[in-house]
Write an enzyme that holds these catalytic residues in place. Sequence first.
Site, PDB file in Angstrom:
ATOM      1  N   LEU B  17      18.997  37.393 122.053  1.00  0.00           N
ATOM      2  CA  LEU B  17      17.992  38.345 122.030  1.00  0.00           C
ATOM      3  C   LEU B  17      18.343  39.874 121.927  1.00  0.00           C
ATOM      4  O   LEU B  17      17.841  40.877 121.286  1.00  0.00           O
ATOM      5  CB  LEU B  17      17.048  38.170 122.749  1.00  0.00           C
ATOM      6  N   PHE B 143       5.884  35.391 139.316  1.00  0.00           N
ATOM      7  CA  PHE B 143       7.307  35.128 139.462  1.00  0.00           C
ATOM      8  C   PHE B 143       7.713  35.533 141.068  1.00  0.00           C
ATOM      9  O   PHE B 143       7.025  36.535 141.355  1.00  0.00           O
ATOM     10  CB  PHE B 143       8.056  35.624 138.431  1.00  0.00           C
ATOM     11  N   GLN B 257      24.105  35.565 140.510  1.00  0.00           N
ATOM     12  CA  GLN B 257      23.244  35.102 140.839  1.00  0.00           C
ATOM     13  C   GLN B 257      22.955  33.484 141.059  1.00  0.00           C
ATOM     14  O   GLN B 257      23.590  32.792 140.049  1.00  0.00           O
ATOM     15  CB  GLN B 257      21.763  35.572 140.351  1.00  0.00           C
ATOM     16  N   HIS B 259      20.553  30.387 140.975  1.00  0.00           N
ATOM     17  CA  HIS B 259      19.139  29.932 140.844  1.00  0.00           C
ATOM     18  C   HIS B 259      18.524  28.634 142.044  1.00  0.00           C
ATOM     19  O   HIS B 259      19.269  27.996 141.852  1.00  0.00           O
ATOM     20  CB  HIS B 259      18.725  29.647 139.531  1.00  0.00           C
ATOM     21  N   LEU B 269      18.021  23.768 134.533  1.00  0.00           N
ATOM     22  CA  LEU B 269      17.325  24.895 135.082  1.00  0.00           C
ATOM     23  C   LEU B 269      15.957  24.001 134.897  1.00  0.00           C
ATOM     24  O   LEU B 269      15.281  23.908 134.041  1.00  0.00           O
ATOM     25  CB  LEU B 269      17.237  26.374 134.666  1.00  0.00           C
ATOM     26  N   GLU B 272      11.594  29.140 137.364  1.00  0.00           N
ATOM     27  CA  GLU B 272      10.609  29.785 138.504  1.00  0.00           C
ATOM     28  C   GLU B 272       9.112  29.511 138.155  1.00  0.00           C
ATOM     29  O   GLU B 272       8.188  29.613 139.251  1.00  0.00           O
ATOM     30  CB  GLU B 272      11.100  31.122 138.536  1.00  0.00           C
ATOM     31  N   ARG B 303      15.355  35.272 144.287  1.00  0.00           N
ATOM     32  CA  ARG B 303      16.147  34.180 144.244  1.00  0.00           C
ATOM     33  C   ARG B 303      17.314  34.058 145.240  1.00  0.00           C
ATOM     34  O   ARG B 303      17.660  32.818 145.833  1.00  0.00           O
ATOM     35  CB  ARG B 303      16.590  34.118 142.746  1.00  0.00           C
ATOM     36  N   HIS B 371      23.537  30.871 138.089  1.00  0.00           N
ATOM     37  CA  HIS B 371      22.529  31.190 137.122  1.00  0.00           C
ATOM     38  C   HIS B 371      22.725  32.439 136.237  1.00  0.00           C
ATOM     39  O   HIS B 371      22.286  32.543 135.057  1.00  0.00           O
ATOM     40  CB  HIS B 371      21.156  31.088 137.717  1.00  0.00           C
ATOM     41  N   ARG B 407      18.666  40.111 140.605  1.00  0.00           N
ATOM     42  CA  ARG B 407      17.882  40.025 139.207  1.00  0.00           C
ATOM     43  C   ARG B 407      16.707  39.234 139.742  1.00  0.00           C
ATOM     44  O   ARG B 407      16.631  38.216 140.186  1.00  0.00           O
ATOM     45  CB  ARG B 407      18.469  39.616 137.934  1.00  0.00           C
TER      46      ARG B 407
END
Lengths: 254, 614
Positions: B17, B143, B257, B259, B269, B272, B303, B371, B407
């Site tokens: 992206l 979230f 990080q 998760h 995964l 969340e 997280r 993650h 994050r």
Amino acid sequence: MSRQLKFNIFRFNPEDPNSEPHTDTFMLEETPSLTLFIALNKIREEQDPSLMFDFACRMAICGSCGMVINGRPGLACKTLTVELPQEITLMPLPVFKLVGDLSVDTGTWFRATNTKIESWIHTDQEFDPEAIEERMENDLANSIFELERCIECGCCLASCGTANMRDDFVGAFALNRISRFIMDPRDKRTDPEYFDVVGTDQGIFGCMGLLACEDVCPREIPLQDQLGILRRKMAFQGLKNIFKPKEKGRHRRF
Amino acid sequence: MEHETFYTDLLCVGAGLAGERVAIAAASAGFDAILLSLVPARRSHSCAAEGGMQAALGNCAMGEGDSPDVHFADTVKGSDWGCDQECARIFADTAPVAVREAANWGMPWNRVVAGKAKYWKGGEEFEAEEKKDKHGLITARAFGGTAKWRTCYTADGTGHTLLYTLDNKVTQLGVRVHDRVEAVSLLHDGANCIGCVARDLKTGKLRVYLAKATLIATGGYGRLYSETTNTVINDGGGHIIALDTGLVPFGNPEAVQFHPTGVVPTNILVTEGCRGDGGTLLDVDEKRFMDIYEPAKAELASRDVVSRWMMYHIAQGKGVPSPYGDHLWLDIRHLGAHHITTKLREVYDLCRHFLGVDPINQLIPVRPAQHYSMGGVRTNSDGAAYGLKGLFSCGESACWDMHGFNRLGGNSLAETIVAGRYVGMKVVEFLQGAEVTLKSSMAEQGLASMSERIDRLVNRADGAENVYAIKDAMQLVMMEKVGIFRNGTDLQAAVDALREIYAKAKKIGLRSSGIGANPELALALKMPGMVRLAICVAYGALMRTESRGCHARDDYQARNDRDWLNRTLAYWRDLDADLPDLQYEPSTKVMYMPPGDRGYGKTEIIPMDAPKED
């Protein structure tokens, strides 16, 4: 006692002048929850580091690992060996150009076809960063997502009689994609314009209705319904075209 | 040497992206752009983002009163004040525009449905009234670590759908996408970056790209760890080529990080969104525990905090024993069949296909897994990399740095198209002023040295070390010693072990021929670079003697704003060395929000103005 799995894997390296298409056999002890993702990586790391295959997400959402598993196209990452017999035969997907062994070039094919069917929102509306978004019914958003769930893995094409015989057939993937745009009010194309894109023998009228595409689709997209709806819609448009001939230059071609 | 050379204005290394959004900006402004990708663009890791992207639209009932100011504050708290506040500000302000722009391009965001709606929070059902005047506008879900419901989504296939939407735009604009091409070294003259040497992964041939601007948008470096939710291509390739210049620093490498909800044993995964939509975490007695550790936020603390409490709870003997080690349960049964098969459909599918678990009636086994990489190619707020003109980075690969040391969920998918939009604008400005003359001779040396490296690997000129054994050894050290809880002894042992692994990585020799699309060669080429990245992570973590966000030191439990309100900059100036040079810069130049308490995750804080100890 765990099973000793026997893998028969198609081998050919087009870049190697000494390579001939053949089948290699590998033995692997079955472990709990073994998937073809884990099995193929083990074979590569422990037995033959030259073995070519494709994985990325290893969770059935990226579409990289389509291959023919005991005669049936499917995603290798979500295939558990416990669901297969002791002897497992793996072949690359047909229709696509072979990169080597089980790896095929789906990227080039899908990009060309997405370009051909103009897989994007056709609108004259300029984006205004200051304005709030246009409203949409949530049910419609869900319906678009239902068709947008396609991951371009190529299994529908590999299982398709027409696609295997003719390389200009756009396949269930593209017809589903067009259905997605027909459903979306943001795409301003009209039925005659869609007809020009898929109302042809390379499009919906090339489909022989064998519907293996729906059987093998790992995303369980309702392809049978979509192909039926699109066929009726395009046949109706075709009739309209007979009674009202196209004006010259009015329609887009590809 | 015979090879193909491609010329372009903007070369994007990575077509997820972030890379696609910057390419769209350049192409829309009339510049030529080429996207390189290890896989067909639509298979990029962006497609794996499930739950959604944060943007303060404030349309849904539980998002009422939201604004970019609140989003900014949540992001800074989430980062544990490790972020660059200027970037977090740009981000929060731009996010609503980026969401609406994606809608304009065809993104089927889920919408507000007016009327009474039932939602779940922490296992309790409640009712909210969705307003009539918001009907049909873009809705949001909860979230972790957010004051408002702000995560815009399309079921739990948000990343997939957004990636297809942007790739459609790329197709429409006619941007060239060269998939299955890997950038293996950057070309530069010591001051300007002018493209890269790349390897065609379909044929194995080397080729050259010469560009006025080069963007690194290759995602994270999760594959340095053995247990990660990341796709197999997130191997830090973009970081390696940037670090290898010796000029561009790796920012905050230690900011990694974990998760909370990777499924056991595959580390796939589950979003969340499960907890955002009201799912709970249960222990061996099938009892909740997050509400005890975190009374305010419970399962929806950030997280880093949830992952730590989970590991702590397991250490208290409350884990569920399994052949794959102890784990905990995620419970979404109370959300009901309709919710699970629509809004959490991917979760429903993957539980059935990969675990043989039906989440409508059964519990999902989960444990924290690596993650996200907050660290990355350090850039300024324009996305321009430190150290080389004409080099940019954006998305997870960049340390822009809006995430600091943790994050928030929903802020990574958002960063790709929000920073992509902003950095894209800055790249266009750069291209408008660029006066670079590209000559094919500029690539000769880079090409020759890469070609020599390949020959040495194929001929085993430096040794016969097995590349897969080296990868396994590195991943294990990272997992065991540079994980969720860290301490000086383990980190020192990790650095020592990695230095030994690095010595071996320089002696790799191929066991196969290396001809064509050879996977062993592809890995062998990047393996020493991967070990260098791993050393940066471990060494950065060893030297940071505090706890901040995801960086939790047992031996330095306080967040130390007096000494460590800064960002690590790791430089690898000499490839013969086996440690990076670490420098530090202040976390943020502008301080809109001075350091304070996050409101979740109990930590001792040493304030900025605390007196120095001797």
